[in-house]
Design a protein around this motif. Structure first.
Motif, short mmCIF file in Angstrom:
data_model
loop_
_atom_site.label_atom_id
_atom_site.label_comp_id
_atom_site.label_asym_id
_atom_site.label_seq_id
_atom_site.Cartn_x
_atom_site.Cartn_y
_atom_site.Cartn_z
N UNK A 30 0.45 11.30 -9.50
CA UNK A 30 -0.40 11.65 -10.65
C UNK A 30 -1.72 12.31 -10.23
N UNK A 31 -2.09 12.16 -8.98
CA UNK A 31 -3.43 12.61 -8.56
C UNK A 31 -3.37 13.23 -7.16
N UNK A 32 -2.59 14.29 -7.03
CA UNK A 32 -2.43 14.92 -5.73
C UNK A 32 -3.74 15.48 -5.18
N UNK A 33 -4.64 15.87 -6.06
CA UNK A 33 -5.91 16.45 -5.61
C UNK A 33 -6.84 15.42 -4.95
N UNK A 34 -6.47 14.14 -5.02
CA UNK A 34 -7.28 13.09 -4.40
C UNK A 34 -6.79 12.80 -2.98
N UNK A 59 0.80 -1.23 0.00
CA UNK A 59 0.00 0.00 0.00
C UNK A 59 0.84 1.28 0.00
N UNK A 60 1.90 1.42 0.80
CA UNK A 60 2.65 2.68 0.75
C UNK A 60 3.16 3.02 -0.65
N UNK A 61 3.69 2.04 -1.37
CA UNK A 61 4.17 2.30 -2.74
C UNK A 61 3.02 2.66 -3.66
N UNK A 62 1.88 2.00 -3.48
CA UNK A 62 0.71 2.29 -4.30
C UNK A 62 0.24 3.72 -4.06
N UNK A 63 0.15 4.13 -2.79
CA UNK A 63 -0.29 5.48 -2.45
C UNK A 63 0.67 6.52 -3.03
N UNK A 64 1.97 6.27 -2.90
CA UNK A 64 2.95 7.22 -3.43
C UNK A 64 2.86 7.34 -4.95
N UNK A 65 2.61 6.22 -5.61
CA UNK A 65 2.49 6.25 -7.07
C UNK A 65 1.27 7.05 -7.49
#
Length: 202
Positions: free
Chosen positions: A65-69, A55-61
Motif C-alpha cells: 500500500x505504501x511503496x514510496x515509503x 516483521x517480514x509479513x508486516x513489511x510486505x503488507x
C-alpha cells in the motif's frame, strides 16, 4: 547379630535426618534460582523472536500500500537483521557489553517499528486492510508479552542475586557455588523503554 541390625537402622535414620536437614537449609536454592533465571531469559528471547517473525509479513503488507515509503521499510528490515544477529546465550548473561548490545539492537528495532506505524497513518486503505489489522493485533500482543517476559526475568535475577548475598545462601555460595556469579539485570536503554510502543491507529 541384633546389635549389627540395630546399628544399620541407626545409621539409616541418622542419614535420613541429615539429608532432610541439608535439604531444608537452602543448599539447593542457588542452582534452582539460577535455572529460573535461565528459563526466564529463554522466554525473553522467545518473545523477541516472535516479534522478529512477524516483521517480514508486516513489511510486505505495508509495501503493498505504501511503496514510496521505501526508506522506512528498509530501516525496519535492517533493524530486524541487526536485532536477530545478536544472540545472548545463558553463558553471556553475565557479560554487560553483550547484554547492552542486545538491548540496543532491540530498542532500535522498536524505534523502527514505531516509525513504520506512524507512516501507516497516511494510508487509509492500509489501516483498514484485514491482514494489516491482524498483524497489528499480533504485534501489540507480542509487545505486551515482551514486557511480561522482561519483568519475569528481572524478578528471577533479583531472587537469585538476593539468595547469594544473604544468609544462608551466602555461605552455600562461598562453599559450593562460588563459580556462579552475581547476574546482570535487564536495563532500559531508551527513554520510556518500560512502555510498549504505541501501535494503535485510532
Amino acid at each position: 547379630m541384633v546389635s549389627t541390625s540395630f546399628r544399620g537402622i541407626w545409621q539409616v535414620a541418622v542419614l535420613l535426618l541429615l539429608s532432610s536437614l541439608v535439604a531444608g537449609c537452602g543448599i539447593n536454592n542457588i542452582p534452582r534460582y539460577d535455572e529460573q533465571v535461565k528459563s526466564a531469559w529463554a522466554q525473553v528471547e522467545n518473545q523477541y523472536q516472535r516479534r522478529a517473525d512477524l516483521i517480514p509479513n508486516l513489511v510486505e503488507t505495508v509495501k503493498g500500500f505504501a511503496r514510496q515509503e521505501q526508506e522506512t521499510l528498509t530501516a525496519v528490515v535492517e533493524a530486524r537483521a541487526r536485532a536477530t544477529s545478536i544472540q545472548v546465550s545463558v553463558d553471556d548473561l553475565d557479560d554487560p557489553a553483550k547484554m547492552q548490545a542486545f538491548e540496543q539492537a532491540q530498542a532500535q528495532l522498536t524505534g523502527a517499528l514505531s516509525r513504520l506505524m506512524a507512516v501507516s497513518e497516511r494510508y487509509p486503505e492500509l489501516k483498514s486492510n484485514q491482514n494489516f489489522l491482524a498483524l497489528q493485533s499480533q504485534l501489540e500482543g507480542t509487545e505486551n508479552r515482551i514486557a511480561v517476559a522482561r519483568r519475569d526475568y528481572i524478578s528471577a535475577v533479583q531472587q537469585y542475586n538476593t539468595e547469594i548475598r544473604t544468609f544462608p545462601g551466602r555461605i552455600w555460595h562461598s562453599l559450593m557455588y562460588s563459580d556462579m556469579p552475581i547476574r546482570e539485570n535487564f536495563e532500559a536503554t531508551t527513554e520510556n523503554a518500560e512502555q510498549a510502543p504505541q501501535v494503535q491507529f485510532e
